[in-house]
Design an enzyme around this catalytic site. Structure first.
Site, PDB file in Angstrom:
ATOM      1  CG  HIS A 113      -2.080  -0.887   1.149  1.00  0.00           C
ATOM      2  ND1 HIS A 113      -3.257  -0.556   0.525  1.00  0.00           N
ATOM      3  CD2 HIS A 113      -2.257  -2.148   1.625  1.00  0.00           C
ATOM      4  CE1 HIS A 113      -4.118  -1.561   0.619  1.00  0.00           C
ATOM      5  NE2 HIS A 113      -3.535  -2.536   1.275  1.00  0.00           N
TER       6      HIS A 113
ATOM      7  NE  ARG B 251      -1.915   8.177   6.903  1.00  0.00           N
ATOM      8  CZ  ARG B 251      -0.716   8.053   6.350  1.00  0.00           C
ATOM      9  NH1 ARG B 251       0.359   8.493   6.979  1.00  0.00           N
ATOM     10  NH2 ARG B 251      -0.578   7.492   5.157  1.00  0.00           N
TER      11      ARG B 251
END
Length: 824
Positions: A368, A560
């Site tokens: 990822h 984030r």
């Protein structure tokens, strides 16, 4: 107010699939599970009884699915993930079960507002961001597709921290999501697994075969808590199993009676730390050790659980790949590879080569990230101390693998060093991404560009060595939660046009393209967007005291807080607009009114990210209080952004900010959610932005910034951020305004580290992409002035984004990696 329902004293019979049946079951749960009468029940009692009634409706099929799976032994997916950012469960389960209308009518007959019950639910914050939201989407889609699946993870007592702002700075508070209990979980202490740590290994003779065994130093209990994962109105219910840590001997009565009360419960405290907090701060040796404990704890428990409870007695382990695939969601669960080998070799007594052949067929790895610092490594010292047998196994895997590399490529020492699972610099360590790549049947990236860069730049030697092992599966999101539930008015508009089938066949949204040319449909779409903005304004006003101004473009950046995502670039745009007005160079009346919304948490130990949060809030305070920009610019930063708030922000957004430096974002899923809810994207060619732009068309996407090859070329030439500062008057004015102390009460020192970081480091090339970004924002302003044209583009974004369903992602995994057919 005392409320007595006419069925309150009647016998409790009948299914929850009728209004009367639902009421009876609700009252039964209220009386016999909560122990209160309807007239005396508080809000939490009512919520629990209501949730249990929905849960009870799903349970019969859940138990039946488990029984059938044990009998059929169909191949299934064990999804190993350290994060599951589920969101609230009540609405999702009502939707999946088809009970929403019945439940609303049933509760109304009891004098209860179902919306008030919804507000009682506490979201389980068991994830940090996109990784956890993706895992939640994937298990939803697997259930909807009818594929047998168990999601395995950790039941963190405290999830992702609750973010508050004190003096405009982030302060972390514990997220005690379990303080009132959860009606959705089923504890099974009788199925606990014993998980070992520490100690040493020894060799022994096993009827002429030299074997190793692990003599652990201590152990803990892993107690499973099961959650139902229902498919969308198909009767399928899969399982999410989260592990909680308990001490094996949690209380020493002898020590307690001697008066040493603290020592008597020390083992319990030590053990329960493992599942105490999501991602403990790991800047200390103790924090690193706790993280590794967490990872091994949940994968060891999961593998043991599958072998013990999912396989029939006497199962032929050589056929394991016909029964299961363990999907490694990033590097966190990769310690499961040597754990599988330990179980097969040490406990099942299989030959090493046979065990390795089985293991390599039963794991697949999803990467990822492209950031080197995000590819986990564990020091040999720590891993050997905590898991000595596993380190031995990793060494042998590496030795045999490097022997194969030498056989293929000769004594190319640089290649061997580059491919070794054991790294030597800056300290001797285990490179978990390398281990996963060597062991995995397949390795996939999560967007076309990401998968290409993974093969060409992150793991190129492995791609050459394992032809065909690497593949791509572009991420997706569940349309049930992020369109149907989050945006009910838009869902109704789509259903009126296309029928209900699009919810499980998102490619049908293509049929909306013709409606983009329909003035009446465009007007209806604008009404939906306006209603979503009003709803968001109500939520933010009640939650944070914020108001979303009427008539403003809603410009949203929620993700984030990390420097590579470049919230700082967005902030420079805001400061540029503000400075232009207050300096008098641009008339306020000529500026497109915008409300900017940020949502972001910074990791507790990430100092620069927390400084950027401070600066965003400081800029917001000044801009929002300045009468010179009133009605034109507003900056809102609601704290503690989560799935629940996302379900209100995303449907209201006009502009989606996806502005990471090209080559740094693996995929993104927020970009998909915004596009599917009718926001236009301003973004770089990075991650899944590339595929979004290709699908929706250049005319419906605001592209800016360098491409990934251009980024690499600039680095190679020698990037000097100060040169860009000197060359762009707008950039210089914006940065000088920040440096002047204008947003910190005149104190220049407060944000000096942020300014200096941009001028002398700027790892993610904010200054290099600034001028292109500002030019693209000018195009946004011009486009937004054309109301009909903007609406047309928004509808086309929805119509052309059906590819980004997690149902499609799961079909790609099934076809390319898992080979797990549906079992309905």
């Amino acid at each position: 107010m005392s409320v007595t329902h006419p069925l309150a004293l009647a016998p409790v019979t009948g299914p929850a699939s009728t209004v009367d049946g639902f009421v009876r079951q609700f009252l039964r749960n209220l009386n016999y599970e909560r122990g209160v009468a309807l007239s005396a029940a508080n809000a939490n009692d009512r919520y629990f009884a209501f949730a249990m009634t929905v849960r009870d409706y799903l349970m019969a099929r859940w138990l039946e699915d488990q029984r059938r799976q044990r009998e059929q032994q169909a191949k299934g997916v064990c999804y190993l993930s350290a994060e599951y950012l589920l969101g609230r469960q009540l609405d999702n389960n009502l939707l999946a079960s088809g009970l929403a209308d019945i439940a609303r009518e049933a509760m109304a007959s009891c004098g209860i507002d179902i919306d008030q019950l919804r507000a009682e639910e506490v979201e389980p914050g068991l994830g940090n961001g996109g990784l956890g939201r993706l895992a939640a989407c994937f298990i939803d889609s697997l259930a909807t597709l009818g594929v047998p699946n168990i999601g395995y993870g950790i039941r963190y007592e405290y999830g992702i921290f609750r973010q508050t702002f004190v003096d405009e700075q982030q302060v972390e508070q514990p997220d005690a999501w379990l303080s009132m209990g959860s009606p959705w979980e089923f504890p099974h202490p009788e199925a606990a697994q014993t998980i070992s740590f520490g100690g040493h290994t020894e060799t022994y003779d096993d009827d002429g075969v030299l074997r190793s065994r692990w003599i652990p130093g201590w152990n803990v209990q892993a107690v499973p808590y099961n959650y139902m994962v229902p498919g969308y109105q198909n009767g399928r219910v899969n399982t999410l199993r989260l592990w909680s840590a308990k001490a094996t001997n949690s209380f020493d009565l002898r020590v307690f009676n001697s008066g040493d009360y603290e020592e008597a419960v020390r083992a319990q405290t030590f053990a329960e730390n493992i599942s105490k907090v999501l991602y403990p701060e790991d800047s200390t040796p103790q924090g690193k050790e706790l993280r590794l404990q967490q990872q091994y704890f949940f994968v060891a428990a999961s593998i043991a659980d599958f072998f013990e409870h999912q396989l029939v007695d006497g199962f032929d382990m050589t056929k394991l790949a016909d029964r299961v695939i363990f999907q490694l969601n990033d590097t966190h669960p990769v310690i499961g590879v040597p754990e599988m080998m330990r179980v097969l070799v040490d406990e099942k007594k299989l030959d090493w080569d046979v065990a390795w052949s089985i293991t390599r067929e039963c794991f697949a790895y999803t990467c990822h990230t492209l950031l080197p610092e995000a590819l986990e490594v564990w020091s040999v010292e720590l891993l050997g101390r905590l898991l000595p047998r596993h380190l031995e196994i990793i060494y042998r895997i590496n030795d045999e693998f490097l022997a194969e590399v030498r056989e293929r490529f000769g004594d190319d020492e640089m290649r061997i060093r580059n491919m070794s699972i054991i790294g030597e610099v800056p300290y001797r360590s285990v490179r978990m991404a390398f281990l996963a790549t060597v062991a995995g049947a397949k390795v996939n990236g999560v967007a076309e560009l990401h998968s290409q860069l993974l093969r060409e730049k992150v793991l190129p030697d492995f791609d050459e060595f394992f032809p065909g092992k690497f593949t791509n599966v572009t991420n997706g999101i569940t349309p049930r939660r992020f369109v149907r539930l989050a945006n009910p008015e838009l869902s109704s508009l789509i259903t009126d046009a296309l029928g209900a089938g699009w919810i499980t066949d998102l490619e049908r949204l293509r049929e909306l393209e013709a409606y983009a040319e329909d003035p009446d449909f465009r007007a209806s779409f604008r009404e939906v967007k306006a209603a979503n903005k009003r709803r968001l304004s109500q939520v933010l006003h009640a939650r944070d005291g914020f108001d979303v101004s009427d008539g403003h473009m809603l410009d949203v950046m929620v993700k984030r807080l990390h420097e590579y995502k470049r919230q700082m670039l967005k902030l420079l745009h805001i400061v540029t607009s503000y400075e232009a007005i207050v300096s008098g160079r641009v008339a306020a009346a000529d500026v497109q009114p915008r409300t900017f919304i940020f949502g972001a948490k910074a990791a507790p130990g990430y100092v620069m990210a927390k400084r950027i949060i401070h600066l965003i809030n400081a800029v917001g305070s000044v801009v929002n209080a300045d009468p010179r920009v009133e009605g034109r610019l507003k900056v809102l930063f609601p704290p503690n952004y989560n799935v629940t708030l996302a379900e209100r922000v995303i449907p209201a957004a006009d502009l989606s900010e996806q502005i990471s430096l090209a080559g740094k974002e693996a995929s993104g899923t927020g970009n998909m959610k915004f596009a599917l809810n009718g926001a236009l994207t301003i973004g770089t060619d990075d991650g899944a932005n590339v595929e979004i732009r290709q699908l929706v068309g250049d005319d419906n996407f605001f592209l800016f910034g360098m491409s990934e090859p251009e980024v690499e070329a600039l680095w190679a030439r020698g990037y000097k951020p100060a040169d860009f500062y000197q060359a762009d008057d707008n950039l210089r004015r914006a940065m000088d305004l920040i440096a002047s102390g204008a947003f910190s009460g005149g104190d220049r020192s407060v944000f000096e580290p942020v300014v200096s970081n941009l001028l002398y480091d700027d790892r993610f090339m904010v200054l290099a992409d600034y001028s292109s970004y500002i030019a693209a924002q000018a195009k946004v302003d011009a486009a937004y002035q054309d109301e009909e044209g903007w609406t047309r583009s928004a509808i086309l974004n929805i119509a052309r984004s059906g590819f980004f369903s997690s149902d499609r992602s799961m079909r790609d995994y099934i076809e390319r990696i898992w080979h797990t057919p549906p079992v309905i």
